[in-house]
Design a protein around this motif. Structure first.
Motif, PDB file in Angstrom:
ATOM      1  N   UNK A  88      -5.272  -8.055  -2.850  1.00 21.86           N
ATOM      2  CA  UNK A  88      -5.683  -7.923  -1.168  1.00 21.86           C
ATOM      3  C   UNK A  88      -4.299  -7.514  -0.692  1.00 21.86           C
ATOM      4  N   UNK A  89      -4.438  -6.423   0.159  1.00 24.47           N
ATOM      5  CA  UNK A  89      -3.393  -5.863   0.977  1.00 24.47           C
ATOM      6  C   UNK A  89      -3.244  -6.698   2.397  1.00 24.47           C
ATOM      7  N   UNK A  90      -2.847  -7.799   2.141  1.00 26.28           N
ATOM      8  CA  UNK A  90      -3.152  -8.687   3.486  1.00 26.28           C
ATOM      9  C   UNK A  90      -1.899  -8.182   4.654  1.00 26.28           C
ATOM     10  N   UNK A  91      -0.824  -7.503   4.024  1.00 27.56           N
ATOM     11  CA  UNK A  91       0.107  -7.008   5.064  1.00 27.56           C
ATOM     12  C   UNK A  91       0.257  -5.687   5.336  1.00 27.56           C
ATOM     13  N   UNK A  92       1.232  -4.873   4.840  1.00 28.66           N
ATOM     14  CA  UNK A  92       1.216  -3.528   4.796  1.00 28.66           C
ATOM     15  C   UNK A  92       1.808  -3.161   3.631  1.00 28.66           C
ATOM     16  N   UNK A  93       1.932  -1.533   3.585  1.00 28.03           N
ATOM     17  CA  UNK A  93       2.817  -1.064   2.383  1.00 28.03           C
ATOM     18  C   UNK A  93       4.249  -1.441   2.398  1.00 28.03           C
ATOM     19  N   UNK A  94       4.596  -2.178   1.464  1.00 29.96           N
ATOM     20  CA  UNK A  94       6.219  -2.281   1.511  1.00 29.96           C
ATOM     21  C   UNK A  94       6.610  -1.682   0.092  1.00 29.96           C
ATOM     22  N   UNK A  95       7.746  -0.864   0.441  1.00 31.49           N
ATOM     23  CA  UNK A  95       8.388  -0.377  -0.562  1.00 31.49           C
ATOM     24  C   UNK A  95       9.488  -0.989  -1.557  1.00 31.49           C
ATOM     25  N   UNK A  96       9.999  -1.952  -0.855  1.00 30.55           N
ATOM     26  CA  UNK A  96      11.187  -2.766  -1.190  1.00 30.55           C
ATOM     27  C   UNK A  96      12.589  -2.046  -1.103  1.00 30.55           C
ATOM     28  N   UNK A  97      12.546  -0.993  -0.259  1.00 32.08           N
ATOM     29  CA  UNK A  97      13.743  -0.278  -0.288  1.00 32.08           C
ATOM     30  C   UNK A  97      14.092  -0.415   1.127  1.00 32.08           C
ATOM     31  N   UNK A  98      15.135  -1.174   1.411  1.00 31.79           N
ATOM     32  CA  UNK A  98      15.685  -1.667   2.593  1.00 31.79           C
ATOM     33  C   UNK A  98      16.562  -0.378   3.312  1.00 31.79           C
ATOM     34  N   UNK A  99      15.983  -0.347   4.491  1.00 35.15           N
ATOM     35  CA  UNK A  99      16.655   0.558   5.628  1.00 35.15           C
ATOM     36  C   UNK A  99      17.910   0.301   6.266  1.00 35.15           C
ATOM     37  N   UNK A 100      18.203  -0.918   6.375  1.00 30.59           N
ATOM     38  CA  UNK A 100      19.435  -1.505   6.886  1.00 30.59           C
ATOM     39  C   UNK A 100      19.187  -2.954   7.315  1.00 30.59           C
TER      40      UNK A 100
END
Length: 235
Positions: A88-100
């Motif tokens: 279930x996509x209960x949150x949002x699409x997260x890539x795991x690539x930190x921007x900062x």
């Protein structure tokens, strides 16, 4: 890819020499070598594991862009396994690539919620919108407000209890991943501009192609968002 819904809070067993070892339980139930596990929002690859912990290699680039250098033995970390097609996509699409990273400015109670205000660089804030999504230490959260140099999220009791956010205080550093969709939209808009204009826009301080488009008076100008443009890129 991840959803930003934390499965458990693990504990750092060892960190140093390019290796991070974490004590965990739930995320190890079906783990395999090479699997991805999101640690405080950072997508890491499992290089070894047993019934009680797993180990991942950490690159210098990851250290530079995240708050990993602030971890020590016993530090709590948010953990999430990679999503599956049945998740279930209960949150949002997260890539795991930190921007900062961002810094906690204040924590203020509001009824049963906690308002968490975070300082962030302009390069991150440009992708953060009120009522939009943002991942803080891997947690999918809704943006409550955006200022010139900060933004605020509102935390429900369950989020505080189920993640490491209850350990944060003023001055704490957190990993930030902005909405991936905003970055791709910006990239599409930039690619529609002549190379000379791309550089000029950023140098002038506007920085954002959305700002450039808003200053164009003709809806048919090159790079403007039109029905044809949206259809071309699958929207």
């Amino acid at each position: 890819m991840f959803t930003g819904i934390i499965e458990e809070v693990g504990r750092v067993r060892q960190i140093g020499g390019g290796v991070l070892s974490i004590d965990a339980q739930r995320v190890l139930e079906d783990v395999q070598l090479g699997d991805s596990i999101c640690v405080n929002g950072i997508c890491l690859t499992v290089t070894s594991f047993d019934a009680r912990h797993f180990t991942a290699d950490v690159m210098p680039e990851t250290i530079r862009r995240t708050s990993l250098d602030g971890l020590k033995k016993g530090s709590p970390v948010n953990l999430e396994r990679a999503l599956t097609l049945q998740t279930r996509l209960g949150g949002h699409i997260v890539s795991g690539h930190i921007d900062g990273t961002g810094e906690v400015l204040s924590l203020k109670e509001e009824g049963n919620a906690l308002l968490l205000k975070l300082a962030a660089a302009p390069a991150l804030l440009r992708y953060i919108a009120e009522k939009g999504s943002v991942a803080i230490d891997g947690i999918s959260l809704t943006v409550a407000a955006v200022g010139d140099s900060d933004f605020t999220v509102s935390l429900i009791p369950h989020t505080l209890q189920s993640t490491n956010l209850h350990t944060k205080k003023k001055g704490s550093r957190v990993n930030i991943e902005t909405d991936i969709l905003a970055k791709y939209v910006e990239r599409l808009l930039l690619s529609s501009q002549p190379p000379s204009q791309r550089g000029g826009d950023r140098a002038s301080g506007g920085g954002s192609p959305l700002h450039v488009l808003s200053n164009r008076t003709s809806p048919s100008s090159a790079g403007a968002i039109t029905k044809a443009f949206l259809e071309k890129y699958g929207y």
